[in-house]
Design a protein around this motif. Structure first.
Motif, PDB file in Angstrom:
ATOM      1  N   VAL A  15       0.899  -1.151   0.000  1.00  0.00           N
ATOM      2  CA  VAL A  15       0.000   0.000   0.000  1.00  0.00           C
ATOM      3  C   VAL A  15       0.940   1.202   0.000  1.00  0.00           C
ATOM      4  CG1 VAL A  15      -1.713   1.308   1.304  1.00  0.00           C
ATOM      5  CG2 VAL A  15      -1.811  -1.198   1.284  1.00  0.00           C
ATOM      6  N   CYS A  16       0.894   1.978  -1.077  1.00  0.00           N
ATOM      7  CA  CYS A  16       1.778   3.138  -1.216  1.00  0.00           C
ATOM      8  C   CYS A  16       1.008   4.394  -0.841  1.00  0.00           C
ATOM      9  CB  CYS A  16       2.288   3.221  -2.648  1.00  0.00           C
ATOM     10  SG  CYS A  16       3.401   4.614  -2.925  1.00  0.00           S
ATOM     11  N   GLN A  32      -6.872  -8.183  -0.456  1.00  0.00           N
ATOM     12  CA  GLN A  32      -8.245  -8.369   0.002  1.00  0.00           C
ATOM     13  C   GLN A  32      -8.351  -7.859   1.438  1.00  0.00           C
ATOM     14  OE1 GLN A  32     -10.798  -9.616  -1.983  1.00  0.00           O
ATOM     15  NE2 GLN A  32      -9.200  -9.369  -3.526  1.00  0.00           N
ATOM     16  N   ALA A  33      -9.544  -7.492   1.844  1.00  0.00           N
ATOM     17  CA  ALA A  33      -9.764  -7.066   3.226  1.00  0.00           C
ATOM     18  C   ALA A  33      -9.287  -8.176   4.157  1.00  0.00           C
ATOM     19  CB  ALA A  33     -11.232  -6.766   3.460  1.00  0.00           C
ATOM     20  N   ASN A  81      -8.671  -2.348  -4.437  1.00  0.00           N
ATOM     21  CA  ASN A  81      -9.499  -1.477  -5.273  1.00  0.00           C
ATOM     22  C   ASN A  81     -10.283  -0.479  -4.432  1.00  0.00           C
ATOM     23  OD1 ASN A  81      -8.742  -2.538  -7.766  1.00  0.00           O
ATOM     24  ND2 ASN A  81     -10.198  -4.206  -7.578  1.00  0.00           N
ATOM     25  N   GLU A  82     -10.815  -0.924  -3.306  1.00  0.00           N
ATOM     26  CA  GLU A  82     -11.587  -0.029  -2.431  1.00  0.00           C
ATOM     27  C   GLU A  82     -10.714   1.084  -1.872  1.00  0.00           C
ATOM     28  OE1 GLU A  82     -14.954  -3.145  -0.751  1.00  0.00           O
ATOM     29  OE2 GLU A  82     -13.001  -3.030   0.251  1.00  0.00           O
ATOM     30  N   MET A  83      -9.460   0.776  -1.557  1.00  0.00           N
ATOM     31  CA  MET A  83      -8.558   1.800  -1.028  1.00  0.00           C
ATOM     32  C   MET A  83      -8.412   2.962  -1.998  1.00  0.00           C
ATOM     33  SD  MET A  83      -5.440  -0.269   0.674  1.00  0.00           S
ATOM     34  CE  MET A  83      -5.745  -1.884   1.380  1.00  0.00           C
ATOM     35  N   LEU A  84      -8.415   2.648  -3.287  1.00  0.00           N
ATOM     36  CA  LEU A  84      -8.259   3.691  -4.290  1.00  0.00           C
ATOM     37  C   LEU A  84      -9.568   4.435  -4.567  1.00  0.00           C
ATOM     38  CD1 LEU A  84      -5.945   1.831  -6.806  1.00  0.00           C
ATOM     39  CD2 LEU A  84      -5.292   3.600  -5.174  1.00  0.00           C
ATOM     40  N   LEU A  85     -10.688   3.775  -4.332  1.00  0.00           N
ATOM     41  CA  LEU A  85     -11.989   4.382  -4.624  1.00  0.00           C
ATOM     42  C   LEU A  85     -12.521   5.264  -3.500  1.00  0.00           C
ATOM     43  CD1 LEU A  85     -13.837   1.368  -6.276  1.00  0.00           C
ATOM     44  CD2 LEU A  85     -13.035   3.445  -7.401  1.00  0.00           C
ATOM     45  N   PHE A  86     -12.289   4.855  -2.265  1.00  0.00           N
ATOM     46  CA  PHE A  86     -12.883   5.552  -1.137  1.00  0.00           C
ATOM     47  C   PHE A  86     -12.142   6.847  -0.832  1.00  0.00           C
ATOM     48  CE2 PHE A  86     -14.917   1.635   1.097  1.00  0.00           C
ATOM     49  CZ  PHE A  86     -15.663   1.378  -0.047  1.00  0.00           C
TER      50      PHE A  86
END
Length: 101
Positions: free
Chosen positions: A36-37, A65-66, A90-95
């Motif tokens: 995670v950058c 994944q979570a 993907n969620e990390m980038l969207l939220f």
């Protein structure tokens, strides 16, 4: 004193990464695998052991994944810490709000 690669998490029997384990993953797997950058301006904050917020994530391994153990790096791929992801890659980038790891 010995450095730990990982520690057994009694709650679920999974392993949590130690700094030595995280550094080994960082050196042996190409960017962005397991990573995670985060933005450079929060690097010091994260290195002090603080939480990563989704809004600070600039790049991530989309296979995360979570619940996965991850390594947190800055844009120069320098290790800042380890953690357990709450969101998928993907969620990390969207939220725009909330914890990532």
């Amino acid at each position: 004193m010995t450095e730990e690669v990982a520690t057994l998490r009694p709650k679920d029997g999974f392993l949590t990464l130690g700094i030595l384990g995280a550094e080994s993953l960082r050196k042996n797997f190409p960017y962005p695998r397991f990573r995670v950058c985060v933005m450079s301006d929060v690097s010091e904050f994260i290195a002090e052991g603080r939480n990563v917020f989704a809004k600070h994530v600039i790049e991530v391994d989309e296979r995360i994944q979570a619940g996965d153990e991850v390594i947190v790096v800055n844009k120069d791929d320098e290790l800042l810490g380890t953690g357990r992801s709450i969101l998928s890659g993907n969620e990390m980038l969207l939220f725009e709000r909330g914890y990532s790891s």
